[in-house]
Design an enzyme around this catalytic site. Structure first.
Site, PDB file in Angstrom:
ATOM      1  N   LYS A 115      -5.286 -46.015   3.004  1.00 48.37           N
ATOM      2  CA  LYS A 115      -4.334 -46.240   1.910  1.00 48.37           C
ATOM      3  C   LYS A 115      -3.758 -44.916   1.421  1.00 48.37           C
ATOM      4  CE  LYS A 115      -6.030 -48.691  -1.452  1.00 48.37           C
ATOM      5  NZ  LYS A 115      -6.573 -49.205  -2.742  1.00 48.37           N
ATOM      6  N   LYS A 127     -14.948 -43.429  -2.856  1.00 46.26           N
ATOM      7  CA  LYS A 127     -15.122 -44.512  -3.839  1.00 46.26           C
ATOM      8  C   LYS A 127     -16.500 -44.361  -4.437  1.00 46.26           C
ATOM      9  CE  LYS A 127     -12.722 -48.050  -5.297  1.00 46.26           C
ATOM     10  NZ  LYS A 127     -11.273 -48.269  -5.273  1.00 46.26           N
ATOM     11  N   ASP A 167     -11.346 -48.447 -11.406  1.00 43.47           N
ATOM     12  CA  ASP A 167     -11.305 -49.613 -10.521  1.00 43.47           C
ATOM     13  C   ASP A 167     -11.860 -50.746 -11.389  1.00 43.47           C
ATOM     14  OD1 ASP A 167     -10.853 -50.314  -7.454  1.00 43.47           O
ATOM     15  OD2 ASP A 167     -12.649 -51.393  -8.024  1.00 43.47           O
ATOM     16  N   THR A 210      -0.385 -49.723 -10.333  1.00 41.35           N
ATOM     17  CA  THR A 210      -0.785 -50.580  -9.203  1.00 41.35           C
ATOM     18  C   THR A 210       0.002 -51.887  -9.226  1.00 41.35           C
ATOM     19  OG1 THR A 210      -2.987 -49.623  -9.451  1.00 41.35           O
ATOM     20  CG2 THR A 210      -2.765 -51.480  -7.938  1.00 41.35           C
TER      21      THR A 210
END
Ligand code: NDP
Ligand code: 2IT
Length: 446
Positions: A115, A127, A167, A210
């Site tokens: 990504k 992450k 997130d 996003t």
């Protein structure tokens, strides 16, 4: 030869990590897509690029002790998966949710690598997170947890090293507590986290990035097929950061968002969901989505979030979590005349659902392409921090749109180049892989 190489690698990963289902699912999809690339580039196989790209460079696991409001000492597990730094510092969000484990974070970190490459910005992939869930906790408990989490994480992050962000379960409040503790521990003010508040180095436009980016991507994709958001009924799962701003932009582009959800249930409002009311309930008050139906007479609430894909619509945007849309959901959408599925969440559709959606001729965009707007604007936040400058919302939004349209075109054109016309899964995986693979090749065995 190349598919033998890929099959062999996949079997090794299955043997080594049999319990990591989500990670294996994400890897299988990419391996499937890149087989034609390896035919064309035997040098990648020779340098075992794929064997290396599938393994995180480093995983940090740590204990996170904190005290709850009743004086009990609690313990959670903290993680940071530093997946790949070939094209830039590790970059990717932190997830705080009870179902977080290494498989989930490895799948997210793996997808993040491709990504981030698609954004065209110099960011590697990573992450992290914890099996701590901020839902139902007091502000003091969330702060205590975030401070304890950072007491360990600060050793491994930095503006040129690893830059976490939000997130699921990590929004502006959590980033604030994490950043405050980072600054206290290091004595440095720098761009080591993104998604920061606007008063201390955050970028205008990061909060909606996003969701807005998802709609910019979908708008370009629809336009290529002679369609638009105008007068379409849209169903969006979730009601968090991604879902809310996807809904806001979809409505701005002329669509009617008629259903949204949280993990308890979903609401249907045939008049079109009032985003202002939803924001007050979910963002300001941190309440459940059922409150919307209590306040808005045209809306109904349904307990259980699974049924949301049975609501008839032209466009569907899964924006909640992984594997939330399975084959039977895809059948329901297709049966009701849905024309496109655009992923805002990471890996929300199961492989069986994706196969059916693509076979049935619907437009379909994979999350690693269509939800890249969040990390793209995180990249712009890093640039602003490095320059000690703030850009206007208009400038950030314009750059976001340009990046999303470019990602769409790159996925579309790469798919066509490799004989997979119209298959954005193949296009996104190949385009992302090519950039990272070439960088790894040029950097030697490391
Ligand atoms: P939030 O925590 O803001 O919102 C998550 C939403 O999804 C909430 O409505 C939540 O319900 C629901 N949800 C979470 N887990 C589940 C579950 N297991 N089952 C059903 N519903 C669930 O997260 P974000 O909006 O930030 O993230 C949503 C998705 O988008 C994730 O897949 C994330 O990885 C992805 N993403 C996020 C980006 C970002 O910038 N934030 C960027 C790119 C992708 P409830 O309120 O009940 O918890
Ligand atoms: O999945 C994602 O791309 C994110 N959660 C955003 C990551 C980031 O660094 O902004």
């Amino acid at each position: 030869m190349s598919s033998q190489y890929l099959n062999g690698l996949y079997r090794e990963l299955e043997d080594r990590y049999p319990e990591q289902k989500e990670y294996l699912q994400a890897v299988a999809e990419v391996f499937h897509s890149i087989a034609p690339v390896l035919e064309k580039h035997p040098e990648y196989e020779k340098a075992n690029i794929v064997g290396r790209i599938a393994e995180p460079e480093r995983i940090i696991i740590f204990r996170v002790p904190w005290m709850d409001d009743d004086g009990n000492v609690r313990v959670n597990r903290g993680y940071r998966v530093q997946f790949n730094s070939a094209i830039g510092p590790y970059k990717g969000g932190l997830r705080f949710r009870d179902n977080v484990n290494l498989s989930v974070l490895k799948f997210l970190g793996f997808e993040q690598v491709f990504k981030n490459a698609l954004t065209s910005l110099p960011m590697g992939g990573g992450k992290g997170g914890s099996d701590f869930d901020p839902k139902g906790k007091s502000d003091r408990e969330v702060m205590a947890f975030c401070q304890s989490f950072m007491n360990e994480l600060y050793k491994y992050i930095g503006p040129n090293e690893d830059v976490p962000a939000g997130d699921i379960g990590v929004g502006k409040r959590e980033i604030g507590y994490l950043y405050g503790q980072y600054k206290r521990l290091t004595g440095e003010w720098n761009g080591s986290l993104t998604g920061k508040g606007l008063t201390y180095g955050g970028s205008l436009g990061r909060t909606p990035a996003t969701g807005y980016g998802l709609c910019y991507f979908a708008e370009a994709y629809l336009k290529d097929h002679g369609e638009s958001f105008e007068n379409k009924r849209v169903v969006i799962s979730g009601s968090g950061n991604v879902a809310i701003y996807a809904a806001e932009k979809a409505e701005e582009l002329g669509a009617k968002v008629i259903a949204m959800s949280d993990s308890d249930g979903y609401i249907v409002d045939p008049e079109g969901i009032d985003i202002g009311i939803l924001k007050t309930i979910k963002e300001e008050k941190r309440e459940r989505i059922r409150r919307y139906a209590e306040q808005v007479p045209s809306a109904e609430y349904h307990e259980g979030c699974e049924g949301i894909w049975t609501v008839p619509c032209e466009l569907a945007m899964p924006c909640a979590t992984q594997n939330e849309l399975d084959r039977k959901d895809a059948e329901a959408l297709i049966g009701n005349g849905c024309r496109g599925v655009f992923e805002g969440a990471n890996m929300p559709c199961t492989p069986e659902a994706i196969a059916l959606i693509q076979k049935s001729g619907l437009l379909y965009s994979p999350g690693k392409a269509s939800n890249a707007g969040g990390v793209a604007v995180s990249g712009l936040e890093m640039t602003q921090n490095a320059q000690h400058l703030n850009w206007t919302f208009e400038e950030v939004d314009r750059k976001l749109k340009e990046i999303m349209v470019n990602i769409y075109r790159s996925a579309r054109d790469t798919a066509a180049e490799y004989g997979k016309e119209g298959d954005l899964v193949a296009g996104a995986n190949i385009a992302g892989f090519l950039k990272v693979a070439q960088a790894m090749l040029e950097q030697g065995v490391c």
